[in-house]
Design a protein around this motif. Structure first.
Motif, short mmCIF file in Angstrom:
data_model
loop_
_atom_site.label_atom_id
_atom_site.label_comp_id
_atom_site.label_asym_id
_atom_site.label_seq_id
_atom_site.Cartn_x
_atom_site.Cartn_y
_atom_site.Cartn_z
N ARG A 56 6.56 -16.83 52.07
CA ARG A 56 5.84 -18.11 52.19
C ARG A 56 6.16 -19.02 51.01
N ALA A 57 6.23 -18.44 49.81
CA ALA A 57 6.54 -19.23 48.62
C ALA A 57 7.95 -19.80 48.71
N ALA A 58 8.89 -18.98 49.18
CA ALA A 58 10.27 -19.45 49.32
C ALA A 58 10.37 -20.56 50.36
N ARG A 59 9.61 -20.43 51.42
CA ARG A 59 9.62 -21.47 52.46
C ARG A 59 9.04 -22.77 51.91
N ARG A 60 7.92 -22.68 51.20
CA ARG A 60 7.30 -23.90 50.63
C ARG A 60 8.25 -24.58 49.65
N ALA A 61 8.97 -23.78 48.89
CA ALA A 61 9.87 -24.34 47.88
C ALA A 61 11.19 -24.81 48.48
N GLY A 62 11.42 -24.49 49.75
CA GLY A 62 12.70 -24.84 50.37
C GLY A 62 13.86 -24.04 49.80
N ASP A 63 13.56 -22.84 49.29
CA ASP A 63 14.58 -21.99 48.69
C ASP A 63 15.22 -21.13 49.78
N GLN A 64 16.25 -21.68 50.40
CA GLN A 64 16.86 -21.01 51.53
C GLN A 64 17.61 -19.74 51.13
N THR A 65 18.08 -19.70 49.89
CA THR A 65 18.76 -18.50 49.40
C THR A 65 17.79 -17.32 49.35
N GLU A 66 16.59 -17.57 48.81
CA GLU A 66 15.57 -16.51 48.74
C GLU A 66 15.07 -16.14 50.13
N VAL A 67 14.90 -17.13 50.99
CA VAL A 67 14.48 -16.86 52.37
C VAL A 67 15.48 -15.92 53.04
N ALA A 96 11.53 -21.63 58.18
CA ALA A 96 12.13 -22.28 57.00
C ALA A 96 13.37 -23.07 57.43
N PHE A 97 14.11 -22.54 58.41
CA PHE A 97 15.25 -23.27 58.96
C PHE A 97 14.76 -24.49 59.75
N TYR A 98 13.63 -24.33 60.46
CA TYR A 98 13.05 -25.45 61.20
C TYR A 98 12.65 -26.57 60.25
#
Length: 332
Positions: A56-67, A96-98
């Motif tokens: 969830r944190a990675a998604r909020r931050a837009g960190d696609q690498t971590e996602v 996160a891709f959406y």
């Protein structure tokens, strides 16, 4: 009576003792492996709530690498998560891709690429529906029909979607799924890919939206009332729906395209609706069936989002509609 002496006993005992030693050695070896088999293959200190929080944190931050890294770990099975927990976290990864795909500055090609990448992880309905829209715009009706079907079935899943989409959204996606199925170059199975039960436009109630009348893509041999191979598949799905819901009475309405004589088309539409009714009755449906034919008088009306060729207009007009009265539909 035979008297057993030491000469008789010792050879037998020696053999038994040797067998016991071998059996015990095998047992000890097997017990030594138990901790290795039983122990979960997870990183020390890892837990599923921690993974969910990180996703969830990675998604909020837009960190696609971590996602992507967290998603890869989930897909590898190297987690303590249950199957449902794994699915729910992967949905966050897909979404996160959406989040990236809805950026207004993107080209449709890039948007579609992001959606496809996300749908490899999970299939949230809003992603399937958006990619379905992009496929429809490119006249990819077959893939669009599959995507809209998946979107409807995902909406029906109350576990992964505790909050239902609005009735307007449900109705709009249902209409798109119906039209895409009519326009697809071959039959698209309206079956829930998980349960095997009727799904998509053949699945009845979505999440409060209950379609009263559904246009089924039942195709016939040209100028005849004989099912094509695709038509046979579609009418079979209609039968499965009626078996699942058991309405006491339904109405079947046949429709044709506008080519040919009006009177011939009217009679043909009735014969085709009767062919569907005969199939349903002969395969176990015991409810009352009312048969009607409209010929070319009631062309199909889509949502207007796609500009169609004349042949495509003819194709979507050739259909058989199944109508279940509102009082029965509400009981499904």
């Amino acid at each position: 009576m035979i008297k057993l002496t030491d000469d008789h006993l010792w050879p037998s005992l020696r053999v038994m003792i040797q067998k016991l030693r071998i059996a015990l050695s095998h047992l000890v070896g097997a017990l030594a492996l138990v901790p290795l088999i039983a122990a979960p293959v997870v990183a020390e200190g890892a837990n599923c709530l921690d993974l969910e929080s990180k996703m969830r944190a990675a998604r909020r931050a837009g960190d696609q690498t971590e996602v992507s890294a967290l998603a890869s770990r989930l897909l590898s099975g190297n987690t303590p998560c249950t199957a449902l927990e794994r699915e729910l976290i992967l949905r966050q990864a897909a979404l996160a891709f959406y989040d990236q795909a809805i950026a207004p500055s993107l080209s449709d090609e890039r948007r579609a690429s992001l959606l496809r990448d996300g749908l490899r992880l999970a299939e949230p309905w809003k992603m399937s529906a958006m990619l379905g829209d992009l496929e429809m715009a490119q006249k990819g009706y077959l893939r669009a029909a599959e995507l809209y079907r998946n979107a409807l079935d995902d909406m029906r899943d109350t576990v992964v979607n505790p909050e239902a989409p609005s009735l307007e959204v449900q109705q709009a996606i249902f209409k798109k799924a119906e039209q895409a199925a009519l326009l697809a170059p071959r039959h698209v199975a309206q079956v829930n890919m998980r349960s095997g039960k009727p799904g998509g436009i053949a699945g009845g109630d979505v999440r409060g939206f209950v379609p009263q009348k559904v246009a089924h893509p039942i195709q016939f041999v040209y100028r005849e009332a004989t099912f094509t191979e695709a038509g046979a598949q579609a009418v079979k799905e209609m039968l499965e729906l009626l078996r699942e819901t058991s309405p006491p009475h339904v109405t079947l309405t046949g429709h044709t395209d506008s080519r040919g004589d009006d009177a011939f088309n009217k009679a043909l539409s009735i014969r085709r609706a009767k062919a569907v009714a005969d199939y349903l009755r002969s395969n176990g449906y015991r409810g009352k069936i009312r048969v009607e034919g409209r010929g070319e008088d009631e062309p199909y009306v889509g949502d207007g989002s796609v500009e169609l060729s004349e042949d495509e207009i003819h194709q979507q007009n050739r259909r058989v509609e199944l109508e279940v009265p509102n009082d029965q539909a509400a009981q499904k």
